[in-house]
Enzyme design. Structure first.
Site, PDB file in Angstrom:
ATOM      1  N   HIS A  67     125.579 225.594 -35.454  1.00  0.00           N
ATOM      2  CA  HIS A  67     124.474 226.541 -35.330  1.00  0.00           C
ATOM      3  C   HIS A  67     124.919 227.986 -35.547  1.00  0.00           C
ATOM      4  CE1 HIS A  67     121.671 223.448 -34.139  1.00  0.00           C
ATOM      5  NE2 HIS A  67     122.518 223.003 -33.234  1.00  0.00           N
ATOM      6  N   CYS A  97     123.658 218.213 -27.062  1.00  0.00           N
ATOM      7  CA  CYS A  97     124.598 218.894 -27.970  1.00  0.00           C
ATOM      8  C   CYS A  97     126.019 218.710 -27.461  1.00  0.00           C
ATOM      9  CB  CYS A  97     124.258 220.380 -28.066  1.00  0.00           C
ATOM     10  SG  CYS A  97     122.931 220.747 -29.230  1.00  0.00           S
ATOM     11  N   ARG A 146     118.363 219.237 -24.147  1.00  0.00           N
ATOM     12  CA  ARG A 146     118.796 219.567 -25.507  1.00  0.00           C
ATOM     13  C   ARG A 146     120.270 220.014 -25.526  1.00  0.00           C
ATOM     14  NH1 ARG A 146     118.703 217.870 -30.206  1.00  0.00           N
ATOM     15  NH2 ARG A 146     120.865 217.915 -29.611  1.00  0.00           N
ATOM     16  N   CYS A 205     129.445 225.176 -30.340  1.00  0.00           N
ATOM     17  CA  CYS A 205     128.023 225.178 -30.686  1.00  0.00           C
ATOM     18  C   CYS A 205     127.866 225.828 -32.065  1.00  0.00           C
ATOM     19  CB  CYS A 205     127.211 225.962 -29.666  1.00  0.00           C
ATOM     20  SG  CYS A 205     127.383 225.379 -27.976  1.00  0.00           S
TER      21      CYS A 205
END
Lengths: 103, 276
Positions: free
Chosen positions: B188, B237, B233, B184
């Site tokens: 991010h 991802c 969401r 992730c």
């Protein structure tokens, strides 16, 4: 079955601003589903808004308008407490009418 | 077609980044103006998510299932039975009755299945709505989260299970896996980056990005014409990272949500949001 529209009408000076949110899939007829088949066209083709029995807006729409369309417009001659009525009719012949009080 | 677009855009991103090390070069400095922000401003207070909120309100009050009870009279989202105000701002949290840390979606599922006696498989099959096939979970999520508008996100992590969920969520966030060796944090984990025109919020720790992002989910996705929740969401991802499909309401999904929520602490809920 159709879902209700959300209509808000607010008076500022001599102008009424109307905001309408419609619940509609607005299928263009060009989209394919997961199995590759064309999804048949179905979209709002006519929108009519009236106040005191008089049309304040008529619109002919096509497949280019987005899903769950949002429409905002202004007109003169409305007063607080009166009702604005909005009707849409889609290509499947289905139609929906909702109204809101001018505030 | 949506899936196709998803694959195509991702493929294009890879091409643009080819020749250099992948994970480090997929992001560019934030320079472009934010067209989504302008679009959002045009809508003002009107968000199509309202249509979901209204349907969710009806579903919340409707007597349904084999136990003939409404969620309003039977569902506890952590604030007491039937109370939704502020509930989302304090989720995920530990629930003594299920002995589990749950996020909003998994808790709603518990309420519908155990509380109302509805068919779990049928609800899960319809967890993501599309067009005329509407999702009860997404409508309920919009209604519940709307009642937390303006409430500050607060997760004290008092229960050991909550602490554990946060730690596991953090581990998953930084765990690199899959064919593209993505975590992730690959997308991010830095401030002020973007992929094409899409801003990439830094969600690796507490901060403005983390607050603004978490506070605006669930959201109406204009490109899909649907309200999507955090479960969706995060699941998407995972798909973009080429990881195995994330199970809806699974421990991994809830733990990651816990990590994101805790990083967003202090932010004021402003959901359902409006997203690209």
């Amino acid at each position: 079955m159709t879902d209700p529209m959300r209509i808000r009408a607010s008076l500022t000076g001599d102008t009424v601003e109307v905001k309408v949110l419609m619940s509609h899939p607005m299928e263009t007829g060009l989209r394919k589903d997961a199995s590759g088949k064309l999804v048949p066209a179905r979209y709002i083709k006519n929108v009519k808004a009236s106040c005191k029995g008089k049309d304040v807006l008529t619109a002919d729409w096509g497949p280019a308008v987005s899903k769950n369309p949002f429409l905002a417009f202004r007109f003169k001659g409305g007063a607080a407490g009166e009702k604005v009525t909005v009707t849409w009719t889609d290509t499947a012949g289905e139609s929906r009418t909702d109204e809101a009080e001018i505030r | 077609m949506r899936l196709k677009i998803g694959k195509l855009t991702f493929w294009l991103t890879i091409v643009a980044g080819a020749g250099t090390s992948l994970a480090g070069s997929l992001v560019w400095a934030q320079t472009a103006p934010d067209p989504v922000a302008e679009y959002r401003a045009m809508f003002g207070d009107d968000n199509p998510a309202v249509l979901w909120t209204l349907r969710g309100q009806d579903l919340w009050k409707e007597v349904r299932g084999s136990k003939h009870v409404s969620l309003a009279k039977s569902c506890d989202l952590g604030m007491g039975t039937g109370i939704i105000k502020g509930a989302y701002a304090h989720l995920p949290r530990y629930f003594a009755d299920t002995k589990k840390v749950q996020d909003m979606e998994s808790r709603l599922l518990t309420c519908m299945v155990d509380g109302q006696g509805m068919d779990k498989a049928a609800i899960l099959k319809n967890r993501f709505g599309e067009g005329d096939r509407k999702s009860d979970l997404e409508a309920l999520a919009a209604y519940v989260v709307d009642a937390s508008n303006g409430v500050a996100i607060s997760l004290p992590l008092e229960h050991p299970e909550e602490k554990r969920a946060y730690a596991l969520g953090k581990a998953i966030f930084f765990y690199r896996a899959g064919t593209h060796d993505f975590s992730c944090a690959s997308c991010h984990g830095q401030v002020g980056k973007r992929i094409r025109l899409q801003q990439l919020p830094d969600l690796a720790g507490p901060g403005k990005d983390a607050r603004d992002t978490y506070a605006t989910w669930p959201a109406y996705r204009v490109s899909q014409g649907e309200v999507r929740t955090m479960e969706w969401r995060i699941g998407d991802c995972f798909r973009q990272q080429r990881l195995p499909q994330l199970k809806y309401g699974s421990e991994a999904a809830i733990d990651l949500t816990m990590f994101l929520a805790k990083n967003a602490e202090g932010g004021k809920m402003a959901a359902p949001g409006l997203k690209r």
